[in-house]
Design an enzyme around this catalytic site. Structure first.
Site, short mmCIF file in Angstrom:
data_model
loop_
_atom_site.label_atom_id
_atom_site.label_comp_id
_atom_site.label_asym_id
_atom_site.label_seq_id
_atom_site.Cartn_x
_atom_site.Cartn_y
_atom_site.Cartn_z
N ASP A 14 25.80 10.99 -1.37
CA ASP A 14 25.07 11.08 -0.10
C ASP A 14 24.21 12.33 -0.09
O ASP A 14 24.70 13.42 -0.40
CB ASP A 14 26.06 11.21 1.08
CG ASP A 14 26.60 9.87 1.54
OD1 ASP A 14 26.28 8.85 0.91
OD2 ASP A 14 27.34 9.85 2.55
N LYS B 228 20.99 3.67 4.19
CA LYS B 228 21.94 3.00 5.08
C LYS B 228 21.25 2.39 6.29
O LYS B 228 20.46 3.06 6.96
CB LYS B 228 22.97 4.01 5.60
CG LYS B 228 24.11 4.34 4.64
CD LYS B 228 25.11 5.23 5.35
CE LYS B 228 26.11 5.88 4.40
NZ LYS B 228 26.95 4.98 3.65
N GLY C 188 30.51 10.96 -0.14
CA GLY C 188 29.71 11.23 1.04
C GLY C 188 29.66 12.72 1.31
O GLY C 188 28.93 13.47 0.66
N SER C 189 30.50 13.16 2.23
CA SER C 189 30.47 14.55 2.67
C SER C 189 31.12 15.49 1.65
O SER C 189 30.99 16.71 1.77
CB SER C 189 31.21 14.65 4.01
OG SER C 189 31.01 13.48 4.76
#
Lengths: 304, 209
Positions: free
Chosen positions: A34, A91, A245-246
């Protein structure tokens, strides 16, 4: 030399299942990261990411911020597309056909119809067969997986619980999916038919999965992967690759964490290498334990 | 004798190549054991080698950091066959035209990455390929595919072109394709690279039972 008259350029076909699923197959064994801007995209590519996921905010920040989470600004997505040579994914909200078309128009290579964003449709997902771009969708169990494939998804990922940094739910979803496939393999034809009705999935895809002993499309891990060891754990559970992701840009040292997760995904079965890879990476993302998360804050129940 | 095949498995569609090698071998009555190559030390035991599709930046990074790169070079120098597809072709080339990819220089060609566009431009099409077991077009799948440039002056022979740009080449024991022969059940390209390439050395089937 080739007699070029034999090759007919008119016979070219785009957006077929083979071409869409093939794209996902090329991502196998890789890490998709991400990113929210081109600087992060560059760090991800330099660390060996196979693709980047362009979004407005990483899931942990979406969680903190609250409100409606939407597709990223197409100008920002375009900037990321022109920054890196690896594929760029974007997304869209669940059921938001127009966001998906906009992402396709700016040239994203794969669309993630994602529960991390606020769903636009309570009952229906996007009809993904209408698109030339391939889709990836999240799932918690085999019923969700096969419904998404039936709608045209070319790749599946576990939902996990995005933005938490807790791998617990990704493991749970992967075990649930794999366990169901093992169960299917032992069933007779009529039992599979009944099972298909029970999990609300097309019988055809249930039989196909049972005969192949695996999903008909690539299956990645996502949702809560925050360390090299987490990535290795998901590969151990037979995922084809990893979404982070994070976990990278929420860590103290993103380039080191990104590179370490790529190397851990390749060396998932070598504990000594994993030990070396995991050393001195700085603090990982802080995260929130899944067990402490109130039901209404969970994203995984969106879009079943 | 039974053959040992290696598929460079640091990233990409490894299982598909393994299955294609098994199909090509079975069609020729050969036994083959396929090994996934994620670390150094395994390539020297391989009779034949495939470098799969995937992301060339990732694959080149890992074949170098894992110490596999010099072993692949030694494999080709020993005259043993290598099939490199898509990202594999980019890594095997002499010039990827991109400093994000560290090439192996096994083919005297340059490549242009993503020459046919992004994923929305990816396509499948029947392709005329020289040197296959028969004249039927090959069902070629191009995914964010590269094109081959600068074959002039080198030793690489062009086997196929799409829209005037070379997409398959052969040079000594190395066959490189911009498309993905591992994604279709047609194993003729794997057959060409591993069993019908006179410039490559593969242990022969011994008659003694």
């Amino acid at each position: 030399m080739t007699d070029e008259t034999e090759t007919d350029l008119e016979e070219l076909r785009r957006g077929t299942d083979l071409v869409k699923r093939g794209f996902a197959q090329m991502q196998k064994g890789g890490v998709i990261m991400d990113v929210v801007n081109k600087e992060q995209a560059r760090i991800a590519e330099d660390a060996g990411a196979v693709a980047v996921m362009a979004l407005e905010a990483v899931p942990a920040d979406i969680r903190k911020r609250g409100g409606v989470a939407r597709m990223a600004d197409p100008a920002d997505v375009e900037e990321i597309v022109s920054e890196v040579s690896i594929p760029v994914m974007g997304k869209s909200r669940i059921g938001h056909t127009k966001e998906a078309q906009i992402l396709e128009a700016v040239g994203v290579d794969m669309i993630d119809e994602s529960e991390v964003l606020t769903p636009a449709d309570d009952a229906y997902h996007i009809d993904k067969r209408d698109f030339t771009a391939p889709f990836v969708c999240g799932a918690r169990n085999l019923g969700e997986v096969l419904r998404r494939i039936d709608e045209g998804a070319a790749m599946i990922r576990t939902k996990g619980e995005a933005g938490t940094g807790d791998v617990n739910q990704a493991v749970h979803h992967q075990r649930t999916i794999k366990g169901a496939i093992r169960e299917l393999e032992g069933m007779k034809h009529e039992e599979r038919e009944a099972y298909a009705r029970e999990i609300e999935a097309p019988a055809e895809l249930v039989h196909e999965t049972a005969e192949m002993g695996r999903l008909p499309v690539v299956n990645f891990a996502a949702g809560g992967i925050a360390t090299p060891a987490d990535a290795a754990l998901m590969m151990h559970h037979e995922c084809d690759g990893i979404f982070v992701g994070s976990g990278i840009f929420g860590a103290e040292n993103p380039p080191a964490m990104a590179e370490a997760i790529v190397e851990a995904t390749n060396n998932w079965d070598d504990p000594e290498r994993l030990a070396e890879i995991s050393k001195n990476l700085g603090k990982g993302m802080k995260g929130d334990a899944n067990a402490d998360l109130p039901e209404e804050e969970k994203m995984q129940g969106r879009g079943v | 004798m039974s053959l040992t095949a290696g598929v460079v498995a640091v990233q990409g569609d490894v299982a598909e190549h393994a299955a294609a090698i098994e199909r090509a071998a079975a069609a020729r009555g050969r036994e083959v054991t396929v090994r996934e190559i994620r670390e150094s030390g395994l390539v020297p035991d391989c009779d034949l080698l495939a470098m799969p599709g995937g992301e060339s930046t990732t694959i080149s990074r890992l074949v170098h950091s894992e110490g596999i790169a010099p072993e692949i070079r030694a494999h080709v120098e020993a005259g043993k066959p290598l099939l490199a597809t898509c990202a594999g072709l980019i890594v095997a080339s002499s010039d990827p035209n991109d400093d994000r990819v560290e090439e192996l220089g096994l083919l005297d060609v340059g490549v242009e990455r993503n020459a046919f566009g992004r994923q929305r431009d990816s396509f499948e099409a029947p392709l005329a390929v020289d040197g296959l077991a028969d004249d039927d077009p090959y069902p070629a799948v191009f995914i964010r595919a590269p094109a081959i440039d600068n074959v002039d002056g080198g030793d690489a022979a062009v086997l196929a072109s799409w829209d005037g740009r070379p997409v398959a080449v052969k040079q000594g024991p190395v066959v490189g394709t911009a498309f993905h022969p591992e994604l279709t059940p047609d194993s003729r390209i794997h057959g060409l690279a591993f069993f019908e390439n006179e410039a490559a050395t593969v242990p022969v089937l011994e008659d003694a039972q």
